[in-house]
Design an enzyme around this catalytic site. Structure first.
Site, PDB file in Angstrom:
ATOM      1  N   ARG A 280      78.858 -33.411  59.049  1.00 45.20           N
ATOM      2  CA  ARG A 280      78.063 -34.609  58.746  1.00 45.20           C
ATOM      3  C   ARG A 280      77.002 -34.302  57.693  1.00 45.20           C
ATOM      4  O   ARG A 280      76.351 -33.251  57.742  1.00 45.20           O
ATOM      5  CB  ARG A 280      77.377 -35.128  60.013  1.00 45.20           C
ATOM      6  CG  ARG A 280      78.297 -35.970  60.844  1.00 45.20           C
ATOM      7  CD  ARG A 280      77.627 -36.708  61.975  1.00 45.20           C
ATOM      8  NE  ARG A 280      78.580 -36.844  63.059  1.00 45.20           N
ATOM      9  CZ  ARG A 280      79.575 -37.718  63.072  1.00 45.20           C
ATOM     10  NH1 ARG A 280      79.723 -38.560  62.064  1.00 45.20           N
ATOM     11  NH2 ARG A 280      80.431 -37.751  64.079  1.00 45.20           N
ATOM     12  N   ASP A 281      76.841 -35.239  56.758  1.00 46.74           N
ATOM     13  CA  ASP A 281      75.793 -35.106  55.747  1.00 46.74           C
ATOM     14  C   ASP A 281      74.428 -35.173  56.435  1.00 46.74           C
ATOM     15  O   ASP A 281      74.201 -35.997  57.318  1.00 46.74           O
ATOM     16  CB  ASP A 281      75.931 -36.225  54.710  1.00 46.74           C
ATOM     17  CG  ASP A 281      75.144 -35.933  53.443  1.00 46.74           C
ATOM     18  OD1 ASP A 281      75.778 -35.696  52.395  1.00 46.74           O
ATOM     19  OD2 ASP A 281      73.891 -35.945  53.501  1.00 46.74           O
ATOM     20  N   ILE A 282      73.530 -34.312  56.010  1.00 44.98           N
ATOM     21  CA  ILE A 282      72.199 -34.236  56.636  1.00 44.98           C
ATOM     22  C   ILE A 282      71.359 -35.479  56.323  1.00 44.98           C
ATOM     23  O   ILE A 282      70.425 -35.802  57.055  1.00 44.98           O
ATOM     24  CB  ILE A 282      71.472 -32.943  56.171  1.00 44.98           C
ATOM     25  CG1 ILE A 282      70.385 -32.532  57.143  1.00 44.98           C
ATOM     26  CG2 ILE A 282      70.931 -33.075  54.759  1.00 44.98           C
ATOM     27  CD1 ILE A 282      69.838 -31.129  56.885  1.00 44.98           C
TER      28      ILE A 282
ATOM     29  N   GLU B 143      74.402 -32.630  43.298  1.00 47.64           N
ATOM     30  CA  GLU B 143      73.180 -31.902  43.628  1.00 47.64           C
ATOM     31  C   GLU B 143      73.472 -30.523  44.191  1.00 47.64           C
ATOM     32  O   GLU B 143      72.712 -29.591  43.942  1.00 47.64           O
ATOM     33  CB  GLU B 143      72.344 -32.712  44.618  1.00 47.64           C
ATOM     34  CG  GLU B 143      71.686 -33.916  43.944  1.00 47.64           C
ATOM     35  CD  GLU B 143      70.989 -34.856  44.906  1.00 47.64           C
ATOM     36  OE1 GLU B 143      71.092 -34.625  46.131  1.00 47.64           O
ATOM     37  OE2 GLU B 143      70.382 -35.821  44.427  1.00 47.64           O
ATOM     38  N   VAL B 144      74.521 -30.408  44.979  1.00 52.89           N
ATOM     39  CA  VAL B 144      74.865 -29.108  45.561  1.00 52.89           C
ATOM     40  C   VAL B 144      76.046 -28.529  44.778  1.00 52.89           C
ATOM     41  O   VAL B 144      77.116 -29.136  44.729  1.00 52.89           O
ATOM     42  CB  VAL B 144      75.225 -29.245  47.065  1.00 52.89           C
ATOM     43  CG1 VAL B 144      75.691 -27.902  47.620  1.00 52.89           C
ATOM     44  CG2 VAL B 144      74.033 -29.761  47.861  1.00 52.89           C
TER      45      VAL B 144
ATOM     46  N   HIS C  50      82.518 -30.651  46.805  1.00 51.53           N
ATOM     47  CA  HIS C  50      82.548 -31.385  48.071  1.00 51.53           C
ATOM     48  C   HIS C  50      83.000 -32.808  47.843  1.00 51.53           C
ATOM     49  O   HIS C  50      82.757 -33.393  46.789  1.00 51.53           O
ATOM     50  CB  HIS C  50      81.184 -31.360  48.768  1.00 51.53           C
ATOM     51  CG  HIS C  50      80.035 -31.798  47.911  1.00 51.53           C
ATOM     52  ND1 HIS C  50      79.432 -30.957  46.981  1.00 51.53           N
ATOM     53  CD2 HIS C  50      79.374 -32.972  47.817  1.00 51.53           C
ATOM     54  CE1 HIS C  50      78.459 -31.600  46.376  1.00 51.53           C
ATOM     55  NE2 HIS C  50      78.409 -32.840  46.851  1.00 51.53           N
TER      56      HIS C  50
END
Ligand code: 5GP
Ligand code: ZN
Length: 113
Positions: free
Chosen positions: A28-30, A94-95, A99
């Site tokens: 799950r995305d934080i 961003e990361v 993904h």
């Protein structure tokens, strides 16, 4: 290795892992932007979609297949969802670890930001 997603894969940073196999992991995305917001990522550190070797492109199909399975499990298969891969600075990534976002559970806007 300073990559946050590699640290999640290594179990050094906790996350709600929903699926994993030899190639990919999903969690799950934080900072969810919708009731369902999952990330499907390769276990191998690939900085972005642009860095994906042509020979490894079936990985994207595998990630999409896992996303479909997770959408069913999350109950949004019929209502609909969006898969998104941001690539590079202007793509909003961003990361720097490849993904795929799986977003759903509410009506999404029809256009890109
Ligand atoms: P991007 O903007 O690169 O396409 O998406 C990166 C996503 O990773 C963002 O939606 C952000 O909320 C998520 N994220 C960043 N750090 C973490 C973390 O430590 N744990 C989890 N679960 N998600 C993260
Ligand atoms: Zn990484």
């Amino acid at each position: 290795m300073g990559c946050i997603f590699c640290q999640i894969i290594a179990g050094k940073v906790s996350s709600e892992i929903l699926y994993q196999d030899e190639e990919v992991i999903a969690f799950r995305d934080i900072n969810p932007v919708a009731p369902v917001h999952l990330l499907i990522i390769p276990k191998k550190h690939i900085p972005s979609l642009a860095h994906l070797p042509e020979a490894e492109s079936p990985l994207i199909g595998h990630m999409a297949n896992i996303a479909n399975q997770l959408a069913k499990r999350e109950g949004i298969s019929e209502s609909g969802y969006r898969l998104a891969i941001s690539c590079g600075e202007q793509g909003g990534q961003e990361v720097p670890h490849l993904h795929m976002h799986l977003v759903g559970g509410r009506q999404l806007a029809p256009t890109f930001g």
